[in-house]
Design a protein around this motif. Structure first.
Motif, PDB file in Angstrom:
ATOM      1  N   ILE A 124      13.392  10.182  33.677  1.00  0.00           N
ATOM      2  CA  ILE A 124      13.952   9.947  32.340  1.00  0.00           C
ATOM      3  C   ILE A 124      15.433  10.315  32.274  1.00  0.00           C
ATOM      4  O   ILE A 124      16.222   9.635  31.606  1.00  0.00           O
ATOM      5  CB  ILE A 124      13.150  10.753  31.286  1.00  0.00           C
ATOM      6  N   TYR A 125      15.835  11.380  32.957  1.00  0.00           N
ATOM      7  CA  TYR A 125      17.207  11.883  32.835  1.00  0.00           C
ATOM      8  C   TYR A 125      18.292  10.800  32.981  1.00  0.00           C
ATOM      9  O   TYR A 125      19.228  10.756  32.184  1.00  0.00           O
ATOM     10  CB  TYR A 125      17.459  12.991  33.858  1.00  0.00           C
ATOM     11  N   LEU A 134      25.073  13.127  34.947  1.00  0.00           N
ATOM     12  CA  LEU A 134      23.763  13.201  35.587  1.00  0.00           C
ATOM     13  C   LEU A 134      23.665  14.347  36.592  1.00  0.00           C
ATOM     14  O   LEU A 134      22.690  15.109  36.575  1.00  0.00           O
ATOM     15  CB  LEU A 134      23.436  11.867  36.260  1.00  0.00           C
ATOM     16  N   SER A 135      24.646  14.495  37.479  1.00  0.00           N
ATOM     17  CA  SER A 135      24.588  15.579  38.468  1.00  0.00           C
ATOM     18  C   SER A 135      24.574  16.954  37.799  1.00  0.00           C
ATOM     19  O   SER A 135      23.757  17.809  38.170  1.00  0.00           O
ATOM     20  CB  SER A 135      25.757  15.466  39.454  1.00  0.00           C
ATOM     21  N   PRO A 136      25.447  17.223  36.793  1.00  0.00           N
ATOM     22  CA  PRO A 136      25.342  18.500  36.084  1.00  0.00           C
ATOM     23  C   PRO A 136      23.984  18.693  35.395  1.00  0.00           C
ATOM     24  O   PRO A 136      23.487  19.821  35.321  1.00  0.00           O
ATOM     25  CB  PRO A 136      26.473  18.435  35.051  1.00  0.00           C
ATOM     26  N   LEU A 137      23.371  17.614  34.909  1.00  0.00           N
ATOM     27  CA  LEU A 137      22.059  17.744  34.272  1.00  0.00           C
ATOM     28  C   LEU A 137      20.997  18.141  35.289  1.00  0.00           C
ATOM     29  O   LEU A 137      20.144  18.990  35.012  1.00  0.00           O
ATOM     30  CB  LEU A 137      21.675  16.440  33.576  1.00  0.00           C
ATOM     31  N   PHE A 138      21.034  17.542  36.479  1.00  0.00           N
ATOM     32  CA  PHE A 138      20.104  17.958  37.525  1.00  0.00           C
ATOM     33  C   PHE A 138      20.306  19.434  37.872  1.00  0.00           C
ATOM     34  O   PHE A 138      19.343  20.169  38.115  1.00  0.00           O
ATOM     35  CB  PHE A 138      20.293  17.102  38.779  1.00  0.00           C
ATOM     36  N   SER A 139      21.556  19.875  37.898  1.00  0.00           N
ATOM     37  CA  SER A 139      21.842  21.272  38.196  1.00  0.00           C
ATOM     38  C   SER A 139      21.342  22.195  37.086  1.00  0.00           C
ATOM     39  O   SER A 139      20.770  23.253  37.351  1.00  0.00           O
ATOM     40  CB  SER A 139      23.348  21.460  38.390  1.00  0.00           C
ATOM     41  N   LEU A 140      21.547  21.779  35.828  1.00  0.00           N
ATOM     42  CA  LEU A 140      21.059  22.568  34.699  1.00  0.00           C
ATOM     43  C   LEU A 140      19.543  22.671  34.737  1.00  0.00           C
ATOM     44  O   LEU A 140      18.971  23.742  34.507  1.00  0.00           O
ATOM     45  CB  LEU A 140      21.521  21.918  33.387  1.00  0.00           C
ATOM     46  N   TRP A 182       3.843  18.686  23.445  1.00  0.00           N
ATOM     47  CA  TRP A 182       5.232  18.614  22.987  1.00  0.00           C
ATOM     48  C   TRP A 182       5.995  17.561  23.787  1.00  0.00           C
ATOM     49  O   TRP A 182       6.688  16.711  23.227  1.00  0.00           O
ATOM     50  CB  TRP A 182       5.882  19.988  23.134  1.00  0.00           C
ATOM     51  N   PHE A 183       5.842  17.585  25.100  1.00  0.00           N
ATOM     52  CA  PHE A 183       6.531  16.625  25.959  1.00  0.00           C
ATOM     53  C   PHE A 183       6.106  15.195  25.632  1.00  0.00           C
ATOM     54  O   PHE A 183       6.936  14.290  25.508  1.00  0.00           O
ATOM     55  CB  PHE A 183       6.244  16.947  27.428  1.00  0.00           C
ATOM     56  N   LEU A 184       4.796  14.992  25.482  1.00  0.00           N
ATOM     57  CA  LEU A 184       4.283  13.642  25.195  1.00  0.00           C
ATOM     58  C   LEU A 184       4.756  13.119  23.843  1.00  0.00           C
ATOM     59  O   LEU A 184       4.882  11.911  23.646  1.00  0.00           O
ATOM     60  CB  LEU A 184       2.756  13.659  25.226  1.00  0.00           C
ATOM     61  N   SER A 185       5.034  14.027  22.912  1.00  0.00           N
ATOM     62  CA  SER A 185       5.437  13.609  21.563  1.00  0.00           C
ATOM     63  C   SER A 185       6.903  13.194  21.475  1.00  0.00           C
ATOM     64  O   SER A 185       7.312  12.607  20.465  1.00  0.00           O
ATOM     65  CB  SER A 185       5.180  14.742  20.560  1.00  0.00           C
ATOM     66  N   LEU A 186       7.678  13.485  22.507  1.00  0.00           N
ATOM     67  CA  LEU A 186       9.110  13.206  22.438  1.00  0.00           C
ATOM     68  C   LEU A 186       9.378  11.706  22.520  1.00  0.00           C
ATOM     69  O   LEU A 186       8.782  11.002  23.343  1.00  0.00           O
ATOM     70  CB  LEU A 186       9.853  13.922  23.570  1.00  0.00           C
ATOM     71  N   PRO A 187      10.289  11.202  21.710  1.00  0.00           N
ATOM     72  CA  PRO A 187      10.559   9.756  21.725  1.00  0.00           C
ATOM     73  C   PRO A 187      11.115   9.266  23.058  1.00  0.00           C
ATOM     74  O   PRO A 187      10.880   8.117  23.441  1.00  0.00           O
ATOM     75  CB  PRO A 187      11.594   9.580  20.597  1.00  0.00           C
ATOM     76  N   GLU A 188      11.831  10.128  23.781  1.00  0.00           N
ATOM     77  CA  GLU A 188      12.405   9.719  25.065  1.00  0.00           C
ATOM     78  C   GLU A 188      11.324   9.321  26.059  1.00  0.00           C
ATOM     79  O   GLU A 188      11.533   8.426  26.895  1.00  0.00           O
ATOM     80  CB  GLU A 188      13.252  10.850  25.666  1.00  0.00           C
TER      81      GLU A 188
END
Length: 402
Positions: A124-125, A134-140, A182-188
């Motif tokens: 999804i990311y 994207l790379s900073p998000l993978f690191s976070l 919670w995860f399943l309920s997210l629109p993403e």
């Protein structure tokens, strides 16, 4: 830090990060919770080892299979079905007076139905942020997951020892259910559809970057598992010192992930980060003193989350979007097998040569990971100034010629 604040302000990033960490939090608790519970009920560490081994084997098999199913059936149906079966299995193991073989069988079911939340979220990311983020998000993400391994064992041990082993397991199951819903309920989760892969299962491993990530991830997690066993052996199971040392190890990883997450990923990025891990663990072998181990393993930890971030980034940039979930499933399977092998090797070394040999074996695993990353630099994508998003899937377009 401004890079990470910007990421967290991006629509949906903070909530999906929090939800997936909550859903995955039980897996930082369950190993210790089941170990304490089964040893108390059956007075046997061997029985506990059999049950935990069955769960690990199930998880290793499930990685690529359930990830691939998400491309056929959709994320929500696969995650919802596995969430129900896995959580029910864990609850039954806590509440029913079963023989060891029954626990082993149900443990295998719990393992093979582990919800594929980690492959899902990393698929999804790329659809949530731009290529620069994207790379900073993978690191976070890699840094944030250290919370699981710092707090999970502490909570599991406290609840299981001070209150009830059954409650310790049920608390983990509650985190799984609440986090999963919670995860399943997210629109993403509903917005992203993984195209159905037209390739056979396992073909994605022919991608050199995926194979490199799987093998180096195996070595990295084997090193971490051997360090954990060695540290516990140094101070003894009754001492809190081992817990503090392992927490420092995880904090080092958190710091490293945040400090290096914005650094561009070149062909030597993975080797460089694995070198930090290798040097830190190697220095830890010199002196098994609390402060020395704390300092050297903090240094080693600085390379861990950044290494994981590179693994995720080069996989993302090297496969088609339809193959990303399966690719991450294989990488996860490699890490699970690495954890099992690292623990087994460390246990053998401790029994035969003492605690320092376990940390030496960890340094050996890390050094192998460094050498493989160095030799595999030709297969390591250069992501400096390049989009780390997956390769788009293309469909044949029919053209009518008049």
């Amino acid at each position: 830090m401004s890079t990470y604040w910007s990421l967290l302000r991006t629509s949906g990033v903070a909530r999906i990060l929090a939800a997936q960490l909550t859903a995955r939090f039980p897996f930082g608790m369950l190993s210790l919770a089941f170990l304490i519970h089964i040893e108390r009920v059956y007075n046997s560490y061997t029985a506990a080892g059999l049950v935990l081994g069955a769960m690990s084997i199930g998880q290793a098999i499930a990685g690529p299979l359930t990830s691939r199913l998400m491309g056929r059936l959709g994320m929500r149906p696969v995650i919802a079905a596995t969430l129900v079966i896995c959580s029910v299995s864990i609850i039954l193991m806590a509440l029913l007076p079963l023989p060891v073989i029954g626990l082993v069988l149900i443990g295998f079911v719990a393992g093979i139905t582990t919800p594929p939340i980690q492959p899902a979220v990393r698929t999804i990311y790329p659809k949530m942020v731009n290529s620069r983020q994207l790379s900073p998000l993978f690191s976070l993400d890699a840094s944030a997951q250290e919370v699981i391994w710092v707090l999970g064992p502490v909570i599991a041990t406290f609840v299981s020892i001070q209150i009830s082993t059954v409650l310790g397991i049920l608390l983990a199951a509650a985190f799984l259910v609440v986090g999963g819903i919670w995860f399943l309920s997210l629109p993403e989760v509903g917005r992203v559809r993984i195209p159905r892969s037209r390739r056979k299962l396992g073909v994605v491993l022919k991608r050199p970057a995926v194979l490199l990530s799987t093998v180096v991830g195996f070595m990295l997690v084997a090193a971490c598992a051997a360090v954990e066993a060695g540290v516990v052996s140094v101070f003894g199971q009754g001492s809190s010192d081992s817990g503090w040392i392992l927490a420092i190890f995880a904090v080092g990883s958190l710091v490293g992930g945040l400090a290096l997450g914005h650094v561009p990923i070149g062909p030597l990025a993975l080797a460089g980060r694995m070198l930090i891990v290798t040097v830190g663990i190697g220095l830890a072998c010199v002196w098994l003193n609390f402060w020395w181990l704390g300092a050297t393993l903090f240094l080693a930890g600085i390379g861990i989350a950044p290494s994981f971030a590179v693994l995720f980034g080069i996989v993302s940039a090297s496969v088609k979007f339809s193959d990303t979930a399966e690719a991450y499933g294989w990488v996860g399977t490699g890490q699970l097998i690495g954890a099992a092998i690292g623990s087994a090797v460390a246990g053998f070394m401790i029994d035969n040569h003492g605690p320092v040999s376990a940390i030496l074996s960890a340094a050996g695993f890390a050094a192998l990971g460094f050498l493989i990353a160095l030799l595999g630099k030709r297969w390591h994508p250069d992501l400096r100034g390049r989009d780390a998003s997956p390769i788009p899937d293309t469909e044949p377009v029919s053209v009518t010629v008049s």
